[in-house]
Enzyme design. Structure first.
Site, mmCIF file in Angstrom:
data_model
loop_
_atom_site.group_PDB
_atom_site.id
_atom_site.type_symbol
_atom_site.label_atom_id
_atom_site.label_comp_id
_atom_site.label_asym_id
_atom_site.label_seq_id
_atom_site.Cartn_x
_atom_site.Cartn_y
_atom_site.Cartn_z
ATOM 1 N N ASP A 285 4.679 1.084 12.251
ATOM 2 C CA ASP A 285 3.418 0.456 11.837
ATOM 3 C C ASP A 285 3.233 -0.935 12.440
ATOM 4 O O ASP A 285 2.104 -1.434 12.499
ATOM 5 C CB ASP A 285 3.336 0.366 10.304
ATOM 6 N N ILE B 100 8.322 7.578 16.656
ATOM 7 C CA ILE B 100 7.869 8.259 15.423
ATOM 8 C C ILE B 100 6.578 9.042 15.693
ATOM 9 O O ILE B 100 6.519 10.244 15.462
ATOM 10 C CB ILE B 100 7.616 7.254 14.271
ATOM 11 N N CYS C 286 -4.951 13.029 13.176
ATOM 12 C CA CYS C 286 -5.493 11.692 12.968
ATOM 13 C C CYS C 286 -5.263 10.887 14.228
ATOM 14 O O CYS C 286 -4.757 11.404 15.216
ATOM 15 C CB CYS C 286 -4.850 11.028 11.761
ATOM 16 N N ARG D 215 -4.884 10.730 4.463
ATOM 17 C CA ARG D 215 -3.891 11.798 4.479
ATOM 18 C C ARG D 215 -2.913 11.718 3.307
ATOM 19 O O ARG D 215 -2.359 12.721 2.873
ATOM 20 C CB ARG D 215 -3.071 11.729 5.761
ATOM 21 N N LYS E 46 0.840 -1.213 0.000
ATOM 22 C CA LYS E 46 0.000 0.000 0.000
ATOM 23 C C LYS E 46 0.871 1.258 0.000
ATOM 24 O O LYS E 46 0.670 2.166 -0.800
ATOM 25 C CB LYS E 46 -0.900 0.000 1.240
ATOM 26 N N ASN E 47 1.846 1.288 0.895
ATOM 27 C CA ASN E 47 2.614 2.524 1.059
ATOM 28 C C ASN E 47 3.585 2.785 -0.090
ATOM 29 O O ASN E 47 4.047 3.915 -0.266
ATOM 30 C CB ASN E 47 3.355 2.527 2.403
ATOM 31 N N ARG F 232 -8.783 -0.174 5.189
ATOM 32 C CA ARG F 232 -7.948 0.842 4.522
ATOM 33 C C ARG F 232 -6.597 0.254 4.136
ATOM 34 O O ARG F 232 -6.004 0.661 3.139
ATOM 35 C CB ARG F 232 -7.708 2.043 5.458
ATOM 36 N N ARG G 69 0.438 15.061 13.426
ATOM 37 C CA ARG G 69 0.950 14.802 12.071
ATOM 38 C C ARG G 69 1.014 16.047 11.180
ATOM 39 O O ARG G 69 0.259 16.193 10.207
ATOM 40 C CB ARG G 69 0.146 13.698 11.386
HETATM 41 C C1 UD1 Z 1 4.368 7.127 6.334
HETATM 42 C C2 UD1 Z 1 3.482 5.897 6.247
HETATM 43 C C3 UD1 Z 1 3.036 5.453 7.619
HETATM 44 C C4 UD1 Z 1 4.229 5.263 8.534
HETATM 45 C C5 UD1 Z 1 5.117 6.502 8.531
HETATM 46 C C6 UD1 Z 1 6.413 6.306 9.305
HETATM 47 C C7 UD1 Z 1 2.385 6.077 4.099
HETATM 48 C C8 UD1 Z 1 1.141 6.378 3.347
HETATM 49 N N1 UD1 Z 1 2.323 6.222 5.431
HETATM 50 O O1 UD1 Z 1 3.575 8.179 6.897
HETATM 51 O O2 UD1 Z 1 2.324 4.229 7.474
HETATM 52 O O3 UD1 Z 1 3.780 5.010 9.845
HETATM 53 O O4 UD1 Z 1 5.479 6.851 7.185
HETATM 54 O O5 UD1 Z 1 7.108 5.229 8.811
HETATM 55 O O6 UD1 Z 1 3.402 5.692 3.537
HETATM 56 N N2 UD1 Z 1 6.575 14.999 10.328
HETATM 57 C C9 UD1 Z 1 6.586 16.345 10.616
HETATM 58 N N3 UD1 Z 1 6.341 17.215 9.601
HETATM 59 C C10 UD1 Z 1 6.084 16.798 8.316
HETATM 60 C C11 UD1 Z 1 6.081 15.424 8.044
HETATM 61 C C12 UD1 Z 1 6.327 14.545 9.071
HETATM 62 O O7 UD1 Z 1 6.823 16.751 11.748
HETATM 63 O O8 UD1 Z 1 5.875 17.640 7.444
HETATM 64 C C13 UD1 Z 1 6.836 14.037 11.419
HETATM 65 C C14 UD1 Z 1 5.628 13.122 11.690
HETATM 66 O O9 UD1 Z 1 4.699 13.731 12.555
HETATM 67 C C15 UD1 Z 1 6.297 11.915 12.278
HETATM 68 C C16 UD1 Z 1 7.620 11.832 11.494
HETATM 69 O O10 UD1 Z 1 7.853 13.139 10.985
HETATM 70 O O11 UD1 Z 1 6.578 12.131 13.626
HETATM 71 C C17 UD1 Z 1 7.630 10.845 10.368
HETATM 72 O O12 UD1 Z 1 6.500 11.038 9.552
HETATM 73 P P1 UD1 Z 1 6.482 10.597 8.024
HETATM 74 O O13 UD1 Z 1 7.614 9.671 7.763
HETATM 75 O O14 UD1 Z 1 6.371 11.803 7.167
HETATM 76 O O15 UD1 Z 1 5.114 9.755 7.958
HETATM 77 P P2 UD1 Z 1 4.082 9.695 6.772
HETATM 78 O O16 UD1 Z 1 4.759 9.870 5.464
HETATM 79 O O17 UD1 Z 1 2.909 10.560 7.092
#
Ligand code: UD1
Length: 421
Positions: free
Chosen positions: A304, A326, A116, A92, A22-23, A396, A121
């Site tokens: 995850d 995370i 969420c 998202r 999925k990701n 999902r 996030r």
């Molecule tokens: C993706 C995955 C999710 C997984 C996560 C971490 C998908 C669709 N989702 O989520 O399943 O749990 O990676 O492996 O692939 N952060 C900020 N600012 C930002 C972006 C992120 O502070 O602009 C923080 C987040 O709150 C979190 C960390 O960075 O604490 C990592 O987030 P991120 O790797 O971006 O997660 P997602 O891409 O949303």
């Protein structure tokens, strides 16, 4: 509002195939906005986040035909450049439209994702990095309005590793003028796969899968055929389901190298892991012991799978610890596991599990995708009946997990809304 009903106590055995990731699929589908023409993408899991992304592409510029894990996409001239609230609020990852839309149309209007079940996030890393690529951004009426007079390559440094922002910048940078270097980039296999996909389209991406990614912008890209990598999170989920019932199962269509630390943690508990090509077998003959886990960006332990391991460790005698680094709020599922009899204490972003209590079935509610899977696996090891509601969370991220578990011998069924009311 389907429910899943599990009568626990069965030992799982047999062989099961993992779906595509999925990701990895979500950013790759968004990347099909980057060039007109016909794409064929194989090994696509049929789950609701993927269907939401297809819906989003259809509203922008795409004709899509989805049959038996194969997706045929025809990208045409865009009708609009918007990711509306109705779609973003359910997923998202719709934010993945931002980079490709800017590269393709020079502008994008994307609903600002709210919080969420995993906490706040924020998306500041996405927006700051795109700003460096010559994008102006305004937030108005719940939407991000992004515009560029021409994307320009830039030096990006992410303060913390981020999968989503790394992917968004890669998708914008492939059609930017000049070179973009992303430092402290996410190294997840899903990012490597996106880099491979973009290169197949004619992009010049190097270093994907490492902390430093270089993207040399090109003038145009072309559509491609591609097959998605296996879903390492589904693989981990199935292995935990086998493990929690003390069964012996084999998961096929895996890339075991993507699950290194997860397999090591299962070995530390006491499980035997056998790897043969693209298959992983798990079973246990001896004593199982508690462990400590800390989630961190890849190649460390994936957040995850944290709820799944919390469920598993609840059944293993002794004190286990999980540190969540995370998403510090990713513990909404604890009170539901406690309803099944798990002894878990939360302190900040750390939980301590006093494992070994006999779990007993109860009605529980799923708060998010992976928590839903954790509740299903905990139910497999619980005495009596567990009813899991809010199964749309499970759907999902998993393609009929209940059918897969039933084929391994679980007593599990989906109760459809009509049957309930
Ligand atoms: C993706 C995955 C999710 C997984 C996560 C971490 C998908 C669709 N989702 O989520 O399943 O749990 O990676 O492996 O692939 N952060 C900020 N600012 C930002 C972006 C992120 O502070 O602009 C923080 C987040 O709150 C979190 C960390 O960075 O604490 C990592 O987030 P991120 O790797 O971006 O997660 P997602 O891409 O949303």
């Amino acid at each position: 509002m389907d429910e899943i009903l599990v009568r626990g106590g069965r030992t799982l055995s047999g062989t099961i195939t993992a779906n595509g990731s999925k990701n990895a699929g979500l950013p790759i589908l968004a990347a099909t906005l980057l060039a007109d023409g016909e794409y064929h993408i194989k090994n696509i899991p049929n789950l609701s986040d993927i269907r939401t992304m297809i819906k989003l592409l259809r509203t922008i510029s795409t004709e899509a035909e989805f049959t038996d894990h194969e997706l045929r996409i025809i990208t045409k001239k865009e009708k609009n450049h918007e990711a509306p609230y109705e779609l973003v609020k359910t997923m998202r990852a719709s934010i993945y439209a931002l980079g490709p839309l800017l590269a393709r149309c020079g502008e994008a209007k994307v609903s600002f994702p709210g919080g969420c079940a995993l906490g706040a996030r924020p998306i500041d890393y996405h927006l700051e990095a795109l700003h460096k690529l010559n994008v102006t951004i305004q937030i108005k009426h719940g939407y991000i309005y992004a515009k560029t007079k021409g994307l320009q390559g830039a030096q990006i440094y992410f303060e913390n590793k981020t999968v989503g922002a790394t992917a968004n910048v890669m998708m914008a940078a492939v059609l930017a003028e000049g070179t973009t270097v992303i430092q402290n980039a996410a190294c997840e296999p899903e990012i490597s796969s996106l880099g491979d996909f973009l290169n197949k389209m004619g992009a010049h991406v190097e270093g994907h899968g490492t902390e430093s990614i270089t993207v040399q912008g090109v003038k145009e890209l072309h559509p491609v055929y591609y097959s998605l990598i296996p879903d390492r999170i589904e693989v981990g989920t199935l292995l935990v389901a086998g493990a929690i019932t003390n069964g012996k199962i084999t998961v096929t269509n895996c890339m075991p190298e993507h699950s290194g630390i997860v397999l090591n943690k299962l070995r530390d508990i006491g499980y035997t892991i056998e790897i043969e090509g693209h298959s992983i077998t798990i079973y246990n003959k001896g004593k199982r012991k508690p462990i400590e886990i800390s989630t961190n960006p890849y190649p460390a332990f994936p957040t995850d799978l944290q709820p799944l391991f919390a469920a598993l460790l609840s059944t293993i005698e002794g004190k286990s610890i999980i540190n969540e680094n995370i998403f510090s709020d990713r513990f909404m599922y604890i009170s539901e596991l406690q309803r099944l009899g798990a002894d878990i204490k939360l302190s900040g972003s750390r939980i301590s599990i006093n494992g070994g209590n006999k779990l007993s079935g109860a009605p529980v509610m799923a708060p998010d995708i992976r928590a839903a899977a954790a509740l299903v696996t905990a139910a497999l090891a619980s005495e009596g009946e567990t009813r899991i509601s809010r199964v749309y969370h499970l759907d999902r991220g998993y393609e009929h997990l209940e059918n897969k578990l039933a084929s391994l011998g679980a007593d599990i069924e989906r109760i459809e809304t009509d049957a309930l009311y």
